[in-house]
Design a protein around this motif. Sequence first.
Motif: not given
Length: 203
Positions: A124-125, A127-128, A130-134, A137
Amino acid sequence: MSDVDNKSVNVLAQETAQLEEQLQGWGEVILAGDRVLRWEKPWFPGALMGGTTLLFLLIYYLDPSVLTGLSCSIMLICLADYLVPTLAPRVFGSNKWTTEQQQRFHDICGNLVKTKRRVVGWWRRLCTLKEEKPKMYFASVISSLLAVAWIGQQVHNLLLTYLIVSFLLLLPGMNQHGIITKYTSMAKREINKLLKQKEKKNE
């Protein structure tokens, strides 16, 4: 304790109880494996390494294809799933199941549930991230995969698998006997010494 903490504890207890029910037929085998993995006797680490080495030497000698290896592995899992719950009570004797064994079995199931939750939490971290700092990531995942690919290119597949499996099998015993803590503390001390020396040089 807050409502969120209470809910989390209740969910953990519920998941542990479900896992205990699912693994009930494997109880004796799991407890025996736990004793070996935690090195309750001094010769257990040697037996673990000997068994692992023998298995990997057999794989090396037979040199099965990926499809054959996968089929044989699944077949062994299916056989174990069918035979172990039937034969384990006769071999170990379920009538000797004590309160202490039940508590240990409960602890093992609780640890398995916690490990599963940690893995899900890490995913989950990721995935988070990936969404917040692509960009971060992308850079971290690509660099990690490149490093793993390079290691895989330098070391033979079977040897690398053998080293990973051996480390994972020895990890619970090393943790139980404080070996990991000892060497981690030593590494921290050495790193702190190096940092202090650099600070003195900079001054």
